[in-house]
Design an enzyme around this catalytic site. Sequence first.
Site, PDB file in Angstrom:
ATOM      1  N   TYR A 109      -2.311   6.252  -0.323  1.00  0.00           N
ATOM      2  CA  TYR A 109      -3.113   5.633   0.723  1.00  0.00           C
ATOM      3  C   TYR A 109      -2.156   5.260   1.828  1.00  0.00           C
ATOM      4  O   TYR A 109      -1.159   4.594   1.584  1.00  0.00           O
ATOM      5  CB  TYR A 109      -3.834   4.378   0.235  1.00  0.00           C
ATOM      6  CG  TYR A 109      -4.541   3.677   1.367  1.00  0.00           C
ATOM      7  CD1 TYR A 109      -5.823   4.055   1.725  1.00  0.00           C
ATOM      8  CD2 TYR A 109      -3.902   2.709   2.119  1.00  0.00           C
ATOM      9  CE1 TYR A 109      -6.456   3.449   2.806  1.00  0.00           C
ATOM     10  CE2 TYR A 109      -4.526   2.115   3.193  1.00  0.00           C
ATOM     11  CZ  TYR A 109      -5.802   2.482   3.532  1.00  0.00           C
ATOM     12  OH  TYR A 109      -6.422   1.901   4.609  1.00  0.00           O
ATOM     13  N   TRP A 111      -0.642   5.997   6.144  1.00  0.00           N
ATOM     14  CA  TRP A 111      -0.619   6.632   7.449  1.00  0.00           C
ATOM     15  C   TRP A 111       0.623   7.521   7.572  1.00  0.00           C
ATOM     16  O   TRP A 111       1.342   7.474   8.547  1.00  0.00           O
ATOM     17  CB  TRP A 111      -0.590   5.561   8.526  1.00  0.00           C
ATOM     18  CG  TRP A 111      -1.832   4.733   8.620  1.00  0.00           C
ATOM     19  CD1 TRP A 111      -2.348   3.905   7.677  1.00  0.00           C
ATOM     20  CD2 TRP A 111      -2.711   4.651   9.740  1.00  0.00           C
ATOM     21  NE1 TRP A 111      -3.483   3.302   8.140  1.00  0.00           N
ATOM     22  CE2 TRP A 111      -3.730   3.744   9.411  1.00  0.00           C
ATOM     23  CE3 TRP A 111      -2.724   5.252  11.007  1.00  0.00           C
ATOM     24  CZ2 TRP A 111      -4.760   3.420  10.283  1.00  0.00           C
ATOM     25  CZ3 TRP A 111      -3.741   4.925  11.878  1.00  0.00           C
ATOM     26  CH2 TRP A 111      -4.743   4.027  11.508  1.00  0.00           C
TER      27      TRP A 111
END
Length: 755
Positions: A109, A111
């Site tokens: 999870y 960016w």
Amino acid sequence: MDWVPTTAHWGAYQAASDGNGGVRVRPRADDPAPSPLLGNVPEIARHSTRVQRPAVRRGWLSGGPGPSSRRGKDEFVEVDWDTAFTLVAAQLDRVRHESGNEAIYGGSYGWGSAGRFHHAQSQLHRFLNTIGGYTASRNNYSFGTSQVLLPHVVGSSAAVLGYADSWATVREHTDLIVAFGGLPTKNLSISPGGVTRHTSAAAAADPGMAVASISPLADDVPAGGRWYSIEPGTDVAMQLALAHTLLTEDLHDADFLERCCTGFDVFADYLLGASDGVPKTPEWAAGICGVEASEIRELARRMAAGRTLVTVTWSLQRTRGGEQPVWAGIALAAMLGQIGLPGGGFGHGYGSMADVGDVGPVLWLPTLPQGSNPVRAFIPVARVADMLLNPGAEFDYDGQRLTYPDIRLVHWAGGNPFHHHQDLNRLRRAFARPETVVVHETHWTATARHADVVLPATTSLEREDLGAGRRDTHLTAMHRVLDPVGEARDDFSILAGLAERLGVRQRFTQGRSARGWVEHLYDRWREQLLTQGHDVPDFDTFWAAGELRLPEVPEDPPLKRFRRDPERERLHTPSGRIELFSAEVDSFGYDDCPGHPAWLPQERRGPLHLIANQPPTRLHGQGDVGALSRESKVAGREPITLHPDDAAARGITEGAVVRVFNERGACLAGARLSNRVRPGVVVLPTGAWFDPQPDPERPGQDLCVHGNPNALTEDVGASRLSQGCAGQRSHVDVELFPGPLPEVQVHAPPPLHPA
């Protein structure tokens, strides 16, 4: 110098090699508000904390897999890729055959990349699906509470989150923006996948209309806006008082409420106190939220006098009871009768992300197929520590009673939970429990240091990809600018190597290289648009041009269709209407999320409210080693902002190093004083790399010497309905740190040894 296009989560830009292994960057010439975060890129690319070679924790290498409290404290041994692949593949194979694939947590999870192909989460999940699946996570940390609530209220989260009016529409039609959580423009550099032109940031900085900003922080108020300084966590009380005024002064739209909503009678009884004996008057709210009753009444009348957009930032739903400000905001907008009108109604996330209010089309983008996961077990994403610490325990989620699986192996790629999760001391205990933790990382973050096997990953500048964000206007050809650092490989290559060891390489790669996949994804996307009548160039033409203006796609948002004809365009709710009272939610019997918007007071557990918001100097933890982020530090620590009165009461002066603490932990930070925060409030942004060291004030315990607020935040779900992240606010105290100051160690690599 050959400048080439690329993009990042903070926007499209141009990059070029500096001739010495590093990179130079510059913004697009036509970007009206380029992100200052570009200033971090050159130092990030070649920082000393880059993971150069595969590395294995010494204790795991010598003692084999098993639970260990040495994670985060041990030395690492560098190995070659062949050894790393052999070790990881053997553990994946052992765990899935001994305990089933449910015992593998595909914990990606984050960016990690703005690219559509080199999206680490998609890559990892595709790989794990080729070997039988994994325990997955649902929803996100950003607005996970709303993702669960909104389908109950308006039929889907996309109805609100995916179709926000553009800032151009708001400027044309809106008379007043009522912004709960404010409009913090610092967040408007950012969008998953990037944003080509920062039009939202430029518009929100000076919206050109009346704005009522309801926030404890003056910096959340745009130019010309009015600041309503509110006690943190009390927005719902003010929303209910505004609704009470609309109702009792007959300023509500009874026809819209009858035609398009259900349950207003229940909500109205609650507002008037018929159901609980407490009328939600402005006087009642003033004693809770700190905004004068006369100001609340005057604002309600202004809202009813013209086209009003009620917007709620994502930050307000990242708290205990986080469903309530969102649901109350929808109810307030419904009472005004403007949901579905241009520039009116309800917005969620203006000021939270660049794509909310952007002008780009709602368009399917090139996406890596992940396959099907046969494992049914899952957790709400923010419950990872609960899962690891409590295998077999039951928990509530959206009307279901579920059980945490017993995780033996964690495989993480593209994210940093020791940035974005809460109560990091508890997370350390949770990460000590699995038998094996495998992490793909570009830098030696705290997550890498808490792994058993660390696999060095490339950055976006070291590979080719396609880049585009939600509601973006362009697709960007992300050209490779730099050679990979050390022996780093992209996630696709790493997982292809593991797939080969496990006998599924062909199934995972389908015989394509990374470049072949980039071309394939583009071609599939292009074919779909061609069938819809859009003119899209072939891949070679696009790649040479460097970008492609996305085609215009006619937009007819669900709530606008619903408003026009609520009988035919029914919402996907049980009633087909906006549910101001949900019989389904009510039937769950959750005391922390009743069947209608409600004021749920929270216990105060410290003298100061801590707001752990997003920093203006980096994206979450990304870029913490970059120049812009490092220049913002105070004595090498993350800055904490205090009101001068709170600082004076504690003998704290500008630039002093302070200890921030509560019952969960402690951290050091550098004091900044400002009257732009409400008294009783301190602000410590997230993203300083977690650096736990022995706490001289608490023998046997650690403190983060660098200033990560998640050493202090509470690891609980927003409610039993959503189990969303509740880390936006906490309660703390602050005191001068007597010294001596410990050295920040996390901006240097850990001890590394050859095999």
